[in-house]
Design a protein around this motif. Sequence first.
Motif, PDB file in Angstrom:
ATOM      1  N   ALA B 246       0.833  -1.206   0.000  1.00  0.00           N
ATOM      2  CA  ALA B 246       0.000   0.000   0.000  1.00  0.00           C
ATOM      3  C   ALA B 246       0.869   1.259   0.000  1.00  0.00           C
ATOM      4  CB  ALA B 246      -0.926  -0.008   1.221  1.00  0.00           C
ATOM      5  N   ILE B 247       1.912   1.274   0.851  1.00  0.00           N
ATOM      6  CA  ILE B 247       2.790   2.452   0.910  1.00  0.00           C
ATOM      7  C   ILE B 247       3.450   2.682  -0.442  1.00  0.00           C
ATOM      8  CG2 ILE B 247       4.802   3.500   2.015  1.00  0.00           C
ATOM      9  CD1 ILE B 247       4.253   1.685   4.429  1.00  0.00           C
ATOM     10  N   ALA B 248       4.040   1.599  -0.999  1.00  0.00           N
ATOM     11  CA  ALA B 248       4.784   1.741  -2.249  1.00  0.00           C
ATOM     12  C   ALA B 248       3.866   2.220  -3.373  1.00  0.00           C
ATOM     13  CB  ALA B 248       5.448   0.423  -2.623  1.00  0.00           C
ATOM     14  N   VAL B 249       2.650   1.644  -3.471  1.00  0.00           N
ATOM     15  CA  VAL B 249       1.727   2.046  -4.538  1.00  0.00           C
ATOM     16  C   VAL B 249       1.344   3.522  -4.379  1.00  0.00           C
ATOM     17  CG1 VAL B 249      -0.627   1.744  -5.415  1.00  0.00           C
ATOM     18  CG2 VAL B 249       0.806  -0.249  -4.990  1.00  0.00           C
ATOM     19  N   ALA B 250       1.064   3.930  -3.130  1.00  0.00           N
ATOM     20  CA  ALA B 250       0.669   5.322  -2.908  1.00  0.00           C
ATOM     21  C   ALA B 250       1.797   6.277  -3.297  1.00  0.00           C
ATOM     22  CB  ALA B 250       0.280   5.520  -1.444  1.00  0.00           C
ATOM     23  N   VAL B 251       3.027   5.967  -2.849  1.00  0.00           N
ATOM     24  CA  VAL B 251       4.146   6.864  -3.153  1.00  0.00           C
ATOM     25  C   VAL B 251       4.407   6.901  -4.658  1.00  0.00           C
ATOM     26  CG1 VAL B 251       6.591   7.313  -2.773  1.00  0.00           C
ATOM     27  CG2 VAL B 251       5.186   6.509  -0.900  1.00  0.00           C
ATOM     28  N   LEU B 252       4.328   5.721  -5.298  1.00  0.00           N
ATOM     29  CA  LEU B 252       4.549   5.658  -6.741  1.00  0.00           C
ATOM     30  C   LEU B 252       3.501   6.505  -7.473  1.00  0.00           C
ATOM     31  CD1 LEU B 252       6.415   4.287  -8.769  1.00  0.00           C
ATOM     32  CD2 LEU B 252       4.753   2.443  -8.969  1.00  0.00           C
ATOM     33  N   ALA B 253       2.238   6.368  -7.049  1.00  0.00           N
ATOM     34  CA  ALA B 253       1.165   7.133  -7.698  1.00  0.00           C
ATOM     35  C   ALA B 253       1.388   8.625  -7.537  1.00  0.00           C
ATOM     36  CB  ALA B 253      -0.190   6.740  -7.109  1.00  0.00           C
ATOM     37  N   VAL B 254       1.782   9.025  -6.323  1.00  0.00           N
ATOM     38  CA  VAL B 254       2.009  10.449  -6.065  1.00  0.00           C
ATOM     39  C   VAL B 254       3.159  10.970  -6.924  1.00  0.00           C
ATOM     40  CG1 VAL B 254       2.882  12.051  -4.345  1.00  0.00           C
ATOM     41  CG2 VAL B 254       1.053  10.490  -3.743  1.00  0.00           C
ATOM     42  N   THR B 255       4.272  10.204  -6.964  1.00  0.00           N
ATOM     43  CA  THR B 255       5.432  10.643  -7.725  1.00  0.00           C
ATOM     44  C   THR B 255       5.100  10.735  -9.212  1.00  0.00           C
ATOM     45  OG1 THR B 255       6.572   9.179  -6.212  1.00  0.00           O
ATOM     46  CG2 THR B 255       7.921  10.338  -7.798  1.00  0.00           C
ATOM     47  N   LEU B 256       4.430   9.689  -9.737  1.00  0.00           N
ATOM     48  CA  LEU B 256       4.110   9.672 -11.168  1.00  0.00           C
ATOM     49  C   LEU B 256       3.187  10.824 -11.535  1.00  0.00           C
ATOM     50  CD1 LEU B 256       3.581   5.907 -12.098  1.00  0.00           C
ATOM     51  CD2 LEU B 256       5.359   7.461 -12.912  1.00  0.00           C
ATOM     52  N   SER B 257       2.162  11.075 -10.700  1.00  0.00           N
ATOM     53  CA  SER B 257       1.241  12.140 -11.086  1.00  0.00           C
ATOM     54  C   SER B 257       1.904  13.506 -10.955  1.00  0.00           C
ATOM     55  CB  SER B 257      -0.070  12.064 -10.296  1.00  0.00           C
ATOM     56  OG  SER B 257       0.175  11.774  -8.958  1.00  0.00           O
ATOM     57  N   GLY B 258       2.789  13.668  -9.950  1.00  0.00           N
ATOM     58  CA  GLY B 258       3.528  14.922  -9.836  1.00  0.00           C
ATOM     59  C   GLY B 258       4.391  15.160 -11.063  1.00  0.00           C
ATOM     60  N   ASP B 259       5.063  14.087 -11.488  1.00  0.00           N
ATOM     61  CA  ASP B 259       5.896  14.129 -12.688  1.00  0.00           C
ATOM     62  C   ASP B 259       5.083  14.505 -13.916  1.00  0.00           C
ATOM     63  OD1 ASP B 259       8.557  13.517 -12.145  1.00  0.00           O
ATOM     64  OD2 ASP B 259       8.560  12.027 -13.769  1.00  0.00           O
ATOM     65  N   GLY B 260       3.933  13.840 -14.047  1.00  0.00           N
ATOM     66  CA  GLY B 260       3.072  14.077 -15.196  1.00  0.00           C
ATOM     67  C   GLY B 260       2.584  15.512 -15.245  1.00  0.00           C
ATOM     68  N   LEU B 261       2.207  16.020 -14.055  1.00  0.00           N
ATOM     69  CA  LEU B 261       1.732  17.399 -13.957  1.00  0.00           C
ATOM     70  C   LEU B 261       2.818  18.372 -14.403  1.00  0.00           C
ATOM     71  CD1 LEU B 261      -0.695  19.095 -12.941  1.00  0.00           C
ATOM     72  CD2 LEU B 261       0.490  19.254 -10.752  1.00  0.00           C
ATOM     73  N   ALA B 262       4.042  18.132 -13.889  1.00  0.00           N
ATOM     74  CA  ALA B 262       5.152  19.027 -14.235  1.00  0.00           C
ATOM     75  C   ALA B 262       5.440  18.964 -15.729  1.00  0.00           C
ATOM     76  CB  ALA B 262       6.389  18.646 -13.435  1.00  0.00           C
ATOM     77  N   ARG B 263       5.344  17.760 -16.316  1.00  0.00           N
ATOM     78  CA  ARG B 263       5.588  17.609 -17.753  1.00  0.00           C
ATOM     79  C   ARG B 263       4.553  18.367 -18.555  1.00  0.00           C
ATOM     80  NH1 ARG B 263       7.821  12.577 -17.291  1.00  0.00           N
ATOM     81  NH2 ARG B 263      10.030  12.916 -17.651  1.00  0.00           N
ATOM     82  N   ARG B 264       3.300  18.216 -18.119  1.00  0.00           N
ATOM     83  CA  ARG B 264       2.208  18.868 -18.851  1.00  0.00           C
ATOM     84  C   ARG B 264       2.407  20.376 -18.845  1.00  0.00           C
ATOM     85  NH1 ARG B 264      -3.003  15.848 -19.533  1.00  0.00           N
ATOM     86  NH2 ARG B 264      -1.356  14.775 -20.653  1.00  0.00           N
ATOM     87  N   LEU B 265       2.892  20.908 -17.723  1.00  0.00           N
ATOM     88  CA  LEU B 265       3.117  22.345 -17.637  1.00  0.00           C
ATOM     89  C   LEU B 265       4.413  22.753 -18.314  1.00  0.00           C
ATOM     90  CD1 LEU B 265       1.979  22.977 -13.967  1.00  0.00           C
ATOM     91  CD2 LEU B 265       0.793  23.630 -16.048  1.00  0.00           C
ATOM     92  N   GLY B 266       5.136  21.743 -18.835  1.00  0.00           N
ATOM     93  CA  GLY B 266       6.357  22.055 -19.565  1.00  0.00           C
ATOM     94  C   GLY B 266       7.516  22.463 -18.683  1.00  0.00           C
ATOM     95  N   ILE B 267       7.480  22.047 -17.397  1.00  0.00           N
ATOM     96  CA  ILE B 267       8.581  22.420 -16.508  1.00  0.00           C
ATOM     97  C   ILE B 267       9.712  21.427 -16.631  1.00  0.00           C
ATOM     98  CG2 ILE B 267       9.235  22.830 -14.114  1.00  0.00           C
ATOM     99  CD1 ILE B 267       6.111  23.265 -13.744  1.00  0.00           C
ATOM    100  N   LEU B 268       9.333  20.126 -16.662  1.00  0.00           N
ATOM    101  CA  LEU B 268      10.372  19.108 -16.811  1.00  0.00           C
ATOM    102  C   LEU B 268      10.700  18.982 -18.291  1.00  0.00           C
ATOM    103  CD1 LEU B 268       9.549  16.133 -14.486  1.00  0.00           C
ATOM    104  CD2 LEU B 268      11.349  17.819 -14.296  1.00  0.00           C
ATOM    105  N   GLY B 269      11.953  18.617 -18.577  1.00  0.00           N
ATOM    106  CA  GLY B 269      12.368  18.443 -19.954  1.00  0.00           C
ATOM    107  C   GLY B 269      11.662  17.256 -20.578  1.00  0.00           C
TER     108      GLY B 269
END
Lengths: 342, 271
Positions: B246-269
Motif C-alpha cells: 500500500a505504501i509503495a503504490v501510494a508513493v509511486l502514484a504520487v510521484t508519477l502524477s507529480g511528474d506528469g503534472l510538471a511535464r504537462r506544464l512544460g517544466i520538466l524536460g
Amino acid sequence: MPEAKSKVSPSRAARFAVFLFQRVVQAIPVLILVAIGVFGLLELAEGDAVDAYLAGIGAGDAGLAAELRDRYGLGDGLGSRFLTYSTRLVQFDLGYSIAFSRDVSTVILERLPNTLLMMISAILLSASIGVILGGIAAMRKGGPLDAGITFGALILNATPGFWLGLLGIILFAVKLRWLPIGGLSTLDADYGPVRATLDVARHLVLPVFTLALTYLALYVRLMRGAMIEVGESGWVLAARARGVPERQVVLRHIGRPALLPVVTMIGLQSGTLLGGSVVIETVFSIPGLGALAFEAVSQRDLQLLAGILLAGTLLVVFVNIIVDLAYGLLDPRVRLGAGEIA
Amino acid sequence: MKWMRCHGGLIGGLVLLVIALIALCAHLIAPGDPLNMVARPLTPPFTDPRFPLGTDHLGRNILAGLVHGARVSMTVGAAAAAAAISVGILVGTLAGFSGRIIDDALMRITEAFQTVPTFLLALALVSVLGASAANVVIAIGISSWPPTARLVRAEVLRLKGADYVDAARLAGRAPLAIAFLEVLPGALQPVVALIGITVGEAILVESALAFLGLSDPNLISWGGMVANGRALLRTAPYLVVLPGIAIAVAVLAVTLSGDGLARRLGILGRR
C-alpha cells in the motif's frame, strides 16, 4: 620538463591545504547553527537532564535536584544555560547518557564504526550499481532496457526501506536460509580473524543492499541524464570522428565527465543515508548510530539524542569535504583552492 | 519508455484518485473502528470472504486497516508536504528578494537544515513534541523545506531584475508586496515539479516514523501495521507484505502524477 614539475607540486600541496582550510572554515557557521538548533530542541522538551537523571535513578528530592542543576549550570536563565551548553560542546563534552549510564560521546564513538562500515559500503554499492544501470539506460535510450531500468528505479524509490529490509529477511533469511536474520556477527562463535571478517560481511549483505537499493533511483536518474547530455557534446563527436573505438568513447569521453554529478550527489545524499540507517539498523538489529538514535528516543534519553544529531551533522560535513576533494581528482578542470582555471 | 512518459502521469493520477476516494470513504467501505477485534486472529488472506485480506494477531480486519490507514498516510503526507513547501516558499522568497545580509543568513540556516540528517531531525522533533498526527506533520514540515527554499530563491533572484518588478518599484509598492505579489507568482511554476517528490517523501517519512512507533497510537497507519506484523515474520508474512505494498503504490502514484503534472506544464524536460 622536470624543473617545471618540481615547481608545481609544492604549490599544489599548498593549494590543497588552503582548500581544506577554506572548507573547514565554511562549515563552522553551519555547525554553530546546528548546535543552537539542538539547544533549542532540548529547551523545547519537557523536563531537563536532571529530571531525566532523577527519574532514571528512581529517587531524589528537591534539594538534590537543585544541587545537581547548580552543578551543571541548568538552574539559571536561558542565557547562562546556553553558555554552559556551548562551553561543554567546545570541549567535545556531549553530556551524560541516562540510558547507558556513560558519557554520550563514549557511547556514540562505540557505535560509530558499525554505522560507518555500513554507510560507506551502501554508498559505494548504490553509486556503482546506479552508475552502471544509468549508463546502460542512457546508451539504450528509448529502448525496452531503458524503460525497464527507469521503471525499476521508480518503484525502488517509492519503496520504504524498512519494508524492503523485511522482505529481504522473509526471502533470504526465513525461506531460503542463505543469510542471517540480523545482528552484526554470529554471537557464540569463536572464529579466526578471516572467518570472523567473512561472518560480519555475511551479516552486512542484507542491510547494505537494502540501504543501497533504497537510494539507487537517484543515481540511476542522475547518471542517465548526465550521460545523455555529455553524449551530445562536441568532444564526443570529435572523438568519434577521430575513430576512437566506441567502447572507449563511452567509458572515457562520456562516462568520466558524467560521473561528476554523481560524485556531488554522494555528498548530498550522505545525510539522507544516515537518516535511513535508523530504520535499517533497527530492522536488522545492527548496533550502530541509527539504532542508537531509536534507543535514545524510546528511552527518552534526550542528551544522547542531541549528541547523535550533532555527531550525525559532523559526519555529513566530513563526508562532503571528502567528496569535494575527490571531485578535484576526477575533474582535471577543477583546481582546488583559488579557483583558477589551468 | 515513451509510453510511460505519456501515460505515467495519467495512470499515477488515476491510482491517486482511487486511493483518495478510498481514504474519503473509509468509514463506508469498512465501517467501525479498524482497531477493533472482529474475527479469529491470524486468518490468512483470501480464505474468509468477510475478511478478504485476513486478520492480524489481534483479529483486526486487515482490509479495514489498509483503508483507514490510507486516510492517515495520505492526510499526514499531504499536510506535511504542504507545510514544507510553504516554509520553503517563504524562506526562499525572503532570501532571494532581501539584501545580502538577510540572504546570507537565511541561506546559512537552510544549509544547516540540509546538513542535519533529515530523518534524524524528524525523529528528534517527534520525540520531543510528542507522538501525534499534528506533530508528525510539523516535524516533517520543519525537516524537509530546504530544497523548495533553494529552488524558489534561485527563481526569485532570476526574476528580481525583470521590467515589471522595476515598474512595481517605481509605482511605489512596498518591497514585501513586490516580493510576494509580483515576483513570487512567477517563481512558483518550477515548485510544481517538487510537489510530487515532496509528498512522496513525506509519506515515506511518516510511514518510517510510524514503523518506529512514533505516530498517533489511536490512529491506524500503514507503517504501524508493518511494525505490528514484524514479530510474526516467519508465520504470517502477509501482515508485513500487504501494508508495505500500500505504501509503495501510494508513493509511486504520487510521484508519477507529480511528474506528469510538471511535464504537462512544460517544466520538466522532454528527456
